[in-house]
Design a protein around this motif. Sequence first.
Motif, PDB file in Angstrom:
ATOM      1  N   LYS A   2       1.757 -11.256  -6.161  1.00  0.00           N
ATOM      2  CA  LYS A   2       2.195 -12.365  -5.411  1.00  0.00           C
ATOM      3  C   LYS A   2       0.845 -13.324  -5.216  1.00  0.00           C
ATOM      4  O   LYS A   2      -0.065 -12.965  -4.832  1.00  0.00           O
ATOM      5  CB  LYS A   2       2.990 -11.932  -4.193  1.00  0.00           C
ATOM      6  CG  LYS A   2       3.155 -13.030  -3.232  1.00  0.00           C
ATOM      7  CD  LYS A   2       4.342 -12.523  -2.479  1.00  0.00           C
ATOM      8  CE  LYS A   2       3.939 -12.247  -1.046  1.00  0.00           C
ATOM      9  NZ  LYS A   2       5.066 -11.900   0.020  1.00  0.00           N
ATOM     10  N   VAL A 163      10.043 -25.692  -4.470  1.00  0.00           N
ATOM     11  CA  VAL A 163       9.550 -24.866  -3.349  1.00  0.00           C
ATOM     12  C   VAL A 163      10.546 -24.765  -2.029  1.00  0.00           C
ATOM     13  O   VAL A 163      10.822 -26.159  -1.627  1.00  0.00           O
ATOM     14  CB  VAL A 163       8.089 -25.115  -2.935  1.00  0.00           C
ATOM     15  CG1 VAL A 163       7.639 -24.173  -1.805  1.00  0.00           C
ATOM     16  CG2 VAL A 163       7.250 -25.192  -4.219  1.00  0.00           C
ATOM     17  N   PRO A 207       8.914 -20.197  -4.879  1.00  0.00           N
ATOM     18  CA  PRO A 207       8.305 -19.812  -3.570  1.00  0.00           C
ATOM     19  C   PRO A 207       8.905 -20.167  -2.562  1.00  0.00           C
ATOM     20  O   PRO A 207       9.561 -21.195  -2.457  1.00  0.00           O
ATOM     21  CB  PRO A 207       6.963 -20.460  -3.669  1.00  0.00           C
ATOM     22  CG  PRO A 207       6.953 -21.107  -5.287  1.00  0.00           C
ATOM     23  CD  PRO A 207       8.438 -21.170  -5.621  1.00  0.00           C
ATOM     24  N   ASP A 229       6.658 -15.906   0.482  1.00  0.00           N
ATOM     25  CA  ASP A 229       5.617 -16.137  -0.316  1.00  0.00           C
ATOM     26  C   ASP A 229       4.292 -16.911  -0.072  1.00  0.00           C
ATOM     27  O   ASP A 229       3.588 -17.209  -0.760  1.00  0.00           O
ATOM     28  CB  ASP A 229       6.086 -16.842  -1.614  1.00  0.00           C
ATOM     29  CG  ASP A 229       7.382 -15.944  -2.319  1.00  0.00           C
ATOM     30  OD1 ASP A 229       7.225 -14.732  -2.462  1.00  0.00           O
ATOM     31  OD2 ASP A 229       8.779 -16.381  -2.339  1.00  0.00           O
TER      32      ASP A 229
END
Length: 260
Positions: A2, A163, A207, A229
């Motif tokens: 990640k 995102v 994310p 994330d």
Amino acid sequence: MKKPFIAGNWKMFKTIDEAKNLVQTIKAGIGKLHDCQIVICPPYTALCEISKLLQDSHLELGAQNMHPETEGAFTGEISPLMLKDVKCRYVILGHSERRQYFGESNAFINEKIKTALKYSLIPIICVGETLAQREARTQFEIVKQQMDESLKDISKDEMMRTVIAYEPVWAIGTGQTATPEQAEQMQSYIRRLLNEMYGKEVAGRIPILYGGSVKPDNIALLIQKPNIDGALVGGASLKGENFVQIIMNAQSQIEAGLQS
Ligand code: PGA
């Protein structure tokens, strides 16, 4: 592995000189660290100058808001083309302060997301419940509604370029962070919703950040959760040392997790 995604939302703080100093501190502090995706979102007045300072760095530039039209008689507003003009790559949309103080609806946020995507800006789409909604145990319903309405008519391909930030309103600027378990519970729910709406591949690639009183001393526990994330950081992004420490701690936690 990640790659932590850490964004700093400077809100209505920093003159141009202060903003430049802050960026220099961040640049010096992170040195050559490249395993982290870092976005900074200064106020509009500083975007142009900060954009120049970021040219030789891997830090990326974002804006805090945007109007859905490209131009027009909208006094006081900023358009996606203007953000492109100063080389912004990201734009925060649907922040709870915009919803709360400026009456932004999910439908209006949906329009903004669509235009942002059309002009190749990556929206950081904020969702999250208020304290009253959590106390009434409606937080999942609220977040689902925010997702359904603000992501209406957005295609799979477009969704790949977004995102999401889960920001419980009761945790923003209050010092009261959601526990890693509370954040993970909602963020795994958001991942499930994305899965239902866009399929596994897209859901796995977006994310999902957590925002709300993120500090150097709580980022490690948050980032180790599978569906967290990264972070959207407000107050603690205003001091270079704190912001750098958040990035470093996130990165070390991920590396430590890999070794264990
Ligand atoms: P905070 O703000 O870190 O000061 O709680 C987060 C945000 O509003 O994005």
